[in-house]
Design an enzyme around this catalytic site. Structure first.
Site, PDB file in Angstrom:
ATOM      1  N   LEU A 291      11.287   1.360   6.937  1.00  0.00           N
ATOM      2  CA  LEU A 291      10.710   1.810   5.674  1.00  0.00           C
ATOM      3  C   LEU A 291      11.420   3.109   5.291  1.00  0.00           C
ATOM      4  O   LEU A 291      11.531   4.023   6.121  1.00  0.00           O
ATOM      5  CB  LEU A 291       9.205   2.075   5.839  1.00  0.00           C
ATOM      6  CG  LEU A 291       8.534   2.524   4.547  1.00  0.00           C
ATOM      7  CD1 LEU A 291       8.349   1.330   3.608  1.00  0.00           C
ATOM      8  CD2 LEU A 291       7.199   3.189   4.815  1.00  0.00           C
TER       9      LEU A 291
ATOM     10  N   TYR B 148       0.835  -1.206   0.000  1.00  0.00           N
ATOM     11  CA  TYR B 148       0.000   0.000   0.000  1.00  0.00           C
ATOM     12  C   TYR B 148       0.866   1.251   0.000  1.00  0.00           C
ATOM     13  O   TYR B 148       2.075   1.188   0.215  1.00  0.00           O
ATOM     14  CB  TYR B 148      -0.943   0.005   1.214  1.00  0.00           C
ATOM     15  CG  TYR B 148      -0.262   0.329   2.525  1.00  0.00           C
ATOM     16  CD1 TYR B 148       0.534  -0.605   3.178  1.00  0.00           C
ATOM     17  CD2 TYR B 148      -0.402   1.587   3.107  1.00  0.00           C
ATOM     18  CE1 TYR B 148       1.171  -0.298   4.376  1.00  0.00           C
ATOM     19  CE2 TYR B 148       0.228   1.907   4.311  1.00  0.00           C
ATOM     20  CZ  TYR B 148       1.008   0.958   4.938  1.00  0.00           C
ATOM     21  OH  TYR B 148       1.645   1.267   6.116  1.00  0.00           O
TER      22      TYR B 148
ATOM     23  N   LYS C 163       6.626  -1.940   1.880  1.00  0.00           N
ATOM     24  CA  LYS C 163       5.438  -1.335   2.502  1.00  0.00           C
ATOM     25  C   LYS C 163       4.275  -2.311   2.351  1.00  0.00           C
ATOM     26  O   LYS C 163       3.371  -2.131   1.534  1.00  0.00           O
ATOM     27  CB  LYS C 163       5.138   0.039   1.883  1.00  0.00           C
ATOM     28  CG  LYS C 163       4.255   0.902   2.784  1.00  0.00           C
ATOM     29  CD  LYS C 163       4.335   2.348   2.416  1.00  0.00           C
ATOM     30  CE  LYS C 163       3.301   3.212   3.138  1.00  0.00           C
ATOM     31  NZ  LYS C 163       3.423   3.283   4.577  1.00  0.00           N
TER      32      LYS C 163
ATOM     33  N   GLU D  18      12.774   2.853  13.955  1.00  0.00           N
ATOM     34  CA  GLU D  18      11.845   3.882  13.449  1.00  0.00           C
ATOM     35  C   GLU D  18      10.606   3.898  14.327  1.00  0.00           C
ATOM     36  O   GLU D  18      10.532   3.166  15.312  1.00  0.00           O
ATOM     37  CB  GLU D  18      11.486   3.600  11.982  1.00  0.00           C
ATOM     38  CG  GLU D  18      10.751   2.286  11.774  1.00  0.00           C
ATOM     39  CD  GLU D  18      10.345   2.042  10.323  1.00  0.00           C
ATOM     40  OE1 GLU D  18      10.217   2.998   9.556  1.00  0.00           O
ATOM     41  OE2 GLU D  18      10.125   0.863   9.984  1.00  0.00           O
TER      42      GLU D  18
END
Ligand code: PDD
Length: 284
Positions: free
Chosen positions: A202, A32, A146, A178
């Site tokens: 990511l 996505y 992702k 993250e």
């Protein structure tokens, strides 16, 4: 208007149907993107589309349209819904087939859906800063994709949110990776640090915009992993994502960061980011 895009058509949301054997629904077997719309124009659309196709390649998933065509569909959807400040959510799954773990044969076509949502800029939080909770990063080792598989992220966000925090900042052992839905940054002695774009994070589009702004404005930016201890002793901490832009973090667990207010480097980046939003020429 509440139109959605589903497998080549823009239809009313109530008429969009997904099969219960869609592999996205059963396995999270899909990818996505969340793309920003400011004043009716998309922001960094190209970068998001490139990352989508890269995620697809990494999981051997074929997106049934070329990039230009898919982009055109999204722009039509934004127009149709008259989105001003919002997001487009775009999802591609490996399609519908009888449940089995291995991939279906090549004639199964991926499912593509997109919808829009109003999403104002979270100005108040950006001005005052937010708090975060530190949690062990229990996710898989391909966080660079992702993918729809977000359970590790969700568990972390839920635990942080249930205690009133805006974000969970994750660490693998001593190393900060993250946020649960954002990239994490710290500032020490005027230098911005963030985890390198490896399989453990990511590579956020907002992160890359920030990197570019730093380069253009001679702000020191290091893709260098840092430790939990260093994070807690940082002068400033911020997180970044499509929806939260450059978001100051003023407290992590019980530790106040700096003087407990958004710091000068973070504020400068926020100003530069706002400028970039205004400058960016629309895709359409
Ligand atoms: N989240 N890291 C993770 C784990 C994320 O889920 C996101 C984005 C980011 C930042 O990426 P970008 O700058 O490209 O938005 C980093 C989106 C917004 C979401 O899942 O809603």
């Amino acid at each position: 208007m509440n139109s959605v895009f589903i497998n080549g058509e823009v239809v009313d949301r109530a008429n969009a149907k997904i099969d219960i054997e869609d592999r996205g629904y059963q396995f999270g077997d899909g990818i996505y993107e969340v793309i920003r719309v400011y004043g009716g124009n998309t922001f960094t659309m190209k970068e998001h589309m490139v990352r989508l196709y890269q995620s697809a390649e990494k999981m051997k998933l074929e997106i049934p349209y070329p990039e230009e065509e898919l982009t055109a569909h999204l722009l039509k959807l934004i127009d149709s819904n008259q989105v001003k400040d919002g997001i487009v959510y775009l999802q591609v799954t490996r399609g519908v087939s009888a449940r089995q773990h291995h991939f279906p044969s090549g004639d199964v076509i991926g499912s593509v859906v997109a919808y829009t949502k109003d999403f104002p800029v979270p100005s108040q939080q950006m001005e005052l800063g937010v708090t975060a909770k530190l949690l062990e990063d229990i996710r898989w080792l391909r966080c660079d994709i992702k993918s729809l598989n977000l359970l590790g992220n969700l568990l972390a966000k839920e635990e942080a949110a249930s205690e009133g925090h805006f974000e969970a900042i994750l660490h693998r052992g001593d190393t900060v990776t993250e946020g649960s839905s954002s990239n994490a940054f710290m500032v020490k002695d005027g230098v911005i640090y963030t985890h390198p774009a490896t399989n453990l994070i990511l590579n956020g589009i907002t992160r890359r915009v920030i990197e570019g702004l730093c380069r253009e404005n001679t702000i020191s930016f290091q893709e260098e992993a840092f430790l939990v201890r260093e994070l807690l002793e940082a002068d400033e901490v911020f997180i970044a994502s499509t929806t939260s832009e450059v978001m100051p973090v003023i407290k992590i667990d019980e530790q106040t960061i700096g003087d407990g207010k958004p710091g000068p480097v973070t504020k400068r980046l926020q100003a530069l980011f706002s400028e970039r939003k205004r400058e960016q020429s629309p895709v359409k």
